[in-house]
Design an enzyme around this catalytic site. Structure first.
Site, PDB file in Angstrom:
ATOM      1  N   HIS A   1       0.466  -1.142  -0.217  1.00  0.00           N
ATOM      2  CA  HIS A   1       0.314  -0.133  -0.099  1.00  0.00           C
ATOM      3  C   HIS A   1       1.059   1.238  -0.025  1.00  0.00           C
ATOM      4  O   HIS A   1       0.088   2.370  -0.339  1.00  0.00           O
ATOM      5  CB  HIS A   1      -1.142   0.031   0.949  1.00  0.00           C
ATOM      6  CG  HIS A   1      -2.519  -0.364   1.634  1.00  0.00           C
ATOM      7  ND1 HIS A   1      -2.361  -1.890   2.211  1.00  0.00           N
ATOM      8  CD2 HIS A   1      -2.652  -0.807   0.335  1.00  0.00           C
ATOM      9  CE1 HIS A   1      -3.678  -2.597   1.874  1.00  0.00           C
ATOM     10  NE2 HIS A   1      -3.960  -1.971   0.073  1.00  0.00           N
TER      11      HIS A   1
ATOM     12  N   ARG B   1      -6.222   6.730   0.902  1.00  0.00           N
ATOM     13  CA  ARG B   1      -5.957   6.101   2.324  1.00  0.00           C
ATOM     14  C   ARG B   1      -4.562   5.803   3.055  1.00  0.00           C
ATOM     15  O   ARG B   1      -4.427   6.077   4.297  1.00  0.00           O
ATOM     16  CB  ARG B   1      -5.641   3.951   2.077  1.00  0.00           C
ATOM     17  CG  ARG B   1      -7.442   3.797   1.503  1.00  0.00           C
ATOM     18  CD  ARG B   1      -7.340   1.905   1.957  1.00  0.00           C
ATOM     19  NE  ARG B   1      -6.857   1.779   0.372  1.00  0.00           N
ATOM     20  CZ  ARG B   1      -6.732  -0.074   0.386  1.00  0.00           C
ATOM     21  NH1 ARG B   1      -7.573  -0.244   0.850  1.00  0.00           N
ATOM     22  NH2 ARG B   1      -6.367  -0.104  -0.920  1.00  0.00           N
TER      23      ARG B   1
ATOM     24  N   ASP C   1     -14.591  -5.442  -3.409  1.00  0.00           N
ATOM     25  CA  ASP C   1     -13.725  -5.704  -2.723  1.00  0.00           C
ATOM     26  C   ASP C   1     -14.461  -4.881  -0.828  1.00  0.00           C
ATOM     27  O   ASP C   1     -13.408  -3.264  -1.818  1.00  0.00           O
ATOM     28  CB  ASP C   1     -11.703  -5.567  -2.606  1.00  0.00           C
ATOM     29  CG  ASP C   1     -11.377  -5.540  -0.821  1.00  0.00           C
ATOM     30  OD1 ASP C   1     -11.850  -5.378  -0.651  1.00  0.00           O
ATOM     31  OD2 ASP C   1     -10.416  -6.925  -1.083  1.00  0.00           O
TER      32      ASP C   1
ATOM     33  N   GLU D   1     -16.456  -9.099  -0.404  1.00  0.00           N
ATOM     34  CA  GLU D   1     -15.273  -8.962   0.464  1.00  0.00           C
ATOM     35  C   GLU D   1     -15.084  -8.774   1.244  1.00  0.00           C
ATOM     36  O   GLU D   1     -15.001  -7.055   1.326  1.00  0.00           O
ATOM     37  CB  GLU D   1     -14.052  -9.122  -0.608  1.00  0.00           C
ATOM     38  CG  GLU D   1     -12.496  -9.264  -0.257  1.00  0.00           C
ATOM     39  CD  GLU D   1     -11.550  -9.342  -0.613  1.00  0.00           C
ATOM     40  OE1 GLU D   1     -11.812 -10.496  -2.077  1.00  0.00           O
ATOM     41  OE2 GLU D   1     -10.406  -9.481  -0.571  1.00  0.00           O
TER      42      GLU D   1
ATOM     43  N   GLU E   1      -9.096 -11.424   5.402  1.00  0.00           N
ATOM     44  CA  GLU E   1      -7.598 -10.553   5.586  1.00  0.00           C
ATOM     45  C   GLU E   1      -7.151 -10.268   6.679  1.00  0.00           C
ATOM     46  O   GLU E   1      -5.939 -10.288   6.651  1.00  0.00           O
ATOM     47  CB  GLU E   1      -7.733  -9.349   3.782  1.00  0.00           C
ATOM     48  CG  GLU E   1      -6.915  -9.121   3.266  1.00  0.00           C
ATOM     49  CD  GLU E   1      -7.105  -8.567   2.700  1.00  0.00           C
ATOM     50  OE1 GLU E   1      -8.342  -7.900   1.842  1.00  0.00           O
ATOM     51  OE2 GLU E   1      -6.464  -7.382   2.624  1.00  0.00           O
TER      52      GLU E   1
ATOM     53  N   ASP F   1      -4.497 -13.938   5.079  1.00  0.00           N
ATOM     54  CA  ASP F   1      -2.877 -13.224   4.103  1.00  0.00           C
ATOM     55  C   ASP F   1      -1.686 -14.324   5.490  1.00  0.00           C
ATOM     56  O   ASP F   1      -1.641 -14.063   6.287  1.00  0.00           O
ATOM     57  CB  ASP F   1      -2.297 -11.921   4.612  1.00  0.00           C
ATOM     58  CG  ASP F   1      -1.315 -11.875   3.908  1.00  0.00           C
ATOM     59  OD1 ASP F   1       0.082 -12.156   4.040  1.00  0.00           O
ATOM     60  OD2 ASP F   1      -1.687 -10.395   2.715  1.00  0.00           O
TER      61      ASP F   1
ATOM     62  N   HIS G   1      -5.229 -13.536   0.885  1.00  0.00           N
ATOM     63  CA  HIS G   1      -4.886 -12.351   0.634  1.00  0.00           C
ATOM     64  C   HIS G   1      -3.324 -12.069  -0.029  1.00  0.00           C
ATOM     65  O   HIS G   1      -3.077 -12.195   0.621  1.00  0.00           O
ATOM     66  CB  HIS G   1      -5.329 -11.695   1.669  1.00  0.00           C
ATOM     67  CG  HIS G   1      -4.868 -10.051   1.503  1.00  0.00           C
ATOM     68  ND1 HIS G   1      -4.009  -9.731   1.760  1.00  0.00           N
ATOM     69  CD2 HIS G   1      -5.120  -9.534   0.223  1.00  0.00           C
ATOM     70  CE1 HIS G   1      -3.629  -8.255   1.375  1.00  0.00           C
ATOM     71  NE2 HIS G   1      -4.931  -8.203   0.599  1.00  0.00           N
TER      72      HIS G   1
ATOM     73  N   GLU H   1      -5.027 -14.704  -5.700  1.00  0.00           N
ATOM     74  CA  GLU H   1      -4.608 -13.712  -6.204  1.00  0.00           C
ATOM     75  C   GLU H   1      -3.417 -13.101  -6.141  1.00  0.00           C
ATOM     76  O   GLU H   1      -2.402 -13.378  -6.128  1.00  0.00           O
ATOM     77  CB  GLU H   1      -5.660 -13.060  -4.651  1.00  0.00           C
ATOM     78  CG  GLU H   1      -5.669 -11.613  -4.805  1.00  0.00           C
ATOM     79  CD  GLU H   1      -5.638 -10.752  -3.534  1.00  0.00           C
ATOM     80  OE1 GLU H   1      -5.628 -11.061  -2.399  1.00  0.00           O
ATOM     81  OE2 GLU H   1      -6.093  -9.176  -3.807  1.00  0.00           O
TER      82      GLU H   1
HETATM   83  C1  LIG Z   1      -8.196  -3.496  -2.714  1.00  0.00           C
HETATM   84  C2  LIG Z   1      -7.789  -3.912  -1.532  1.00  0.00           C
HETATM   85  O1  LIG Z   1      -8.410  -2.290  -1.158  1.00  0.00           O
HETATM   86  C3  LIG Z   1      -6.942  -4.040  -0.656  1.00  0.00           C
HETATM   87  O2  LIG Z   1      -5.706  -2.571  -1.571  1.00  0.00           O
HETATM   88  C4  LIG Z   1      -6.444  -5.142  -0.769  1.00  0.00           C
HETATM   89  O3  LIG Z   1      -5.229  -5.394  -0.280  1.00  0.00           O
HETATM   90  C5  LIG Z   1      -7.172  -6.380  -0.442  1.00  0.00           C
HETATM   91  O4  LIG Z   1      -7.899  -6.049   0.409  1.00  0.00           O
HETATM   92  C6  LIG Z   1      -7.045  -7.604  -1.426  1.00  0.00           C
HETATM   93  O5  LIG Z   1      -8.000  -8.440  -1.311  1.00  0.00           O
HETATM   94  O6  LIG Z   1      -6.140  -7.235  -2.461  1.00  0.00           O
HETATM   95 MG   LIG Z   2      -9.451  -8.147   0.233  1.00  0.00          MG
END
Ligand SMILES: C[C@H](O)[C@H](O)[C@@H](O)C(O)C(=O)O
Ligand SMILES: [Mg+2]
Length: 394
Positions: free
Chosen positions: A24, A50, A216, A242, A270, A293, A320, A340
């Protein structure tokens, strides 16, 4: 000497800024920071970005473990200075002098010893990074890829969906689906809801009926809003919704899954950690797919337990992000049928490695598929051109 007798001689923790594991932490004008609905969107001054509320404050934590024969394993996660301090000042004592193969005992000691200030969040990110570095080291010592240490692959390659602003381009690149960030939450009222649906409808028009589209919601909705969004989005074939709610609202997820239209999947996890957090989600029937994750939930050692629990509950595990660290896991599990890929290109129009520019050898999808490297450990090296610092020592 066999690997079984090798010990860990040195533990070092470094920090890095500017992308990488803290994906991020990108520059200006990146899709990942462009008016995304978040729990902070209720405060208008933090709704546009963010980074404005500090999403990128942590930075990357890199943990390096050196065995007594000089072999070095490493891993990266989100954690920065705080994670580096935990490794150097607290966790190193459980590692130095321990056998490289004592992964289970080391995890247990790290977890138990940090309970008085840990349990999840930054402490679990840090424990995860250490655990991943241990697997990397063990793989390098045994000259085997991590997936072999986990029982071996159940498929030849990984099938990927893409997360980013351009599912239409993801389709052309060969992905099976595209997950978009939700831009508007309850604070943007009915107008925002209409805009969410309009974007989905537009994407559906571009990608056709068969390509998966997902939203998401990054913890930003409430049960009522999420239920209404789910039903309206169902008309446009939304595959899953999500992380609609804050991670602590297990009861809300339970209700949302009951409210969701038949055929739409509810996914979350996540920002959940450990077998106990996921047990709660699974026993309460909160999700069809859980998304730990591996760099945040407790590492491979914990993900193995989470995954077995999920399997017994009939839930899929689609981790994640987390690049090679999840690829080596996913390829070994039948209840993780796809993976992903986070599109880290600023406009999500091209494929760049997920943790770019931090790792050398990081695989990228080709025609929507990834072949997991068969080189030792996780199969990646730290890019020597990236500046790192070691803020603490012990
Ligand atoms: C795209 C989402 O807002 C996040 O940045 C990302 O980290 C996420 O939640 C994801 O599932 O990849
Ligand atoms: Mg996500």
């Amino acid at each position: 000497m066999s690997t079984h007798h090798r010990t860990i001689a040195h533990v070092r923790a470094y920090t890095v800024t500017g992308g990488g594991a803290d994906y991020h932490d990108q520059g200006a004008d990146h899709w990942i920071d462009d008016h995304i609905s978040t729990p902070m969107s209720v405060y208008p001054e933090y709704a546009d970005s963010r980074q404005s509320f500090g999403l990128n404050v942590l930075g990357t934590l890199m943990v390096e473990l050196e065995a007594d024969d000089g072999t070095v394993g490493f891993a990266v996660s989100t954690g920065g200075d705080l994670g580096a301090w935990i490794v150097e000042k607290h966790l190193a004592r459980f590692l130095e002098g321990a056998r490289v193969t004592d992964i289970e005992r080391i995890w247990d000691q790290m977890y138990r010893s940090t309970l008085f200030y840990g349990r999840r969040g930054i402490v679990l990110n840090t424990i995860s990074a250490v655990d991943l570095a241990l697997y990397d080291l063990l793989g390098r010592l045994r000259q085997e890829p991590v997936y072999s240490l986990l029982g071996g692959p159940v498929r030849e390659e990984l099938t990927m969906y893409a997360t980013g602003a351009r599912p239409d381009i993801a389709k052309d690149l060969g992905f099976i689906g595209g997950k978009m960030p939700l831009h508007h939450g309850p604070a943007d009222g009915e107008e925002g809801m209409d805009q969410n649906i309009a974007l989905l409808a537009d994407m559906r028009e571009r990608v056709g009926d068969d390509f998966w589209l997902m939203y998401d919601c990054w913890m930003s909705l409430d049960v009522d809003y999420a239920t209404r969004l789910a039903h309206r989005a169902h008309d446009h074939g939304l595959r899953w919704l999500e992380e609609a709610l804050i991670p602590d609202d297990y009861w809300g997820y339970q209700q949302l899954r009951r409210n969701a239209p038949k055929g739409m999947l509810i996914t979350t996890g996540e920002h959940e950690a450990t077998r106990w957090g996921f047990r709660q989600l699974l026993e309460m029937g909160c999700a069809d797919i859980i998304q730990p994750d591996v760099g945040w939930c407790g590492g491979i050692t914990e993900l193995l337990k989470i995954s077995a629990l999920a399997d017994a509950h009939g839930a899929m595990v689609v981790p994640h992000g987390s690049s090679v660290y999840s690829y080596h896991f996913v390829v070994t599990r039948t209840n993780s049928p796809f993976s992903e890929f986070l599109m880290m290109h600023p406009t999500a129009e091209e494929i760049v490695p997920m943790f770019s520019p931090m790792l050398i050898g990081e695989p990228v999808p080709e025609n929507g598929k990834i072949r997991v490297p068969d080189t030792p450990g996780f199969g990646v090296e730290f890019n020597p051109e990236i500046a790192r610092s070691r803020p603490f020592t012990h």
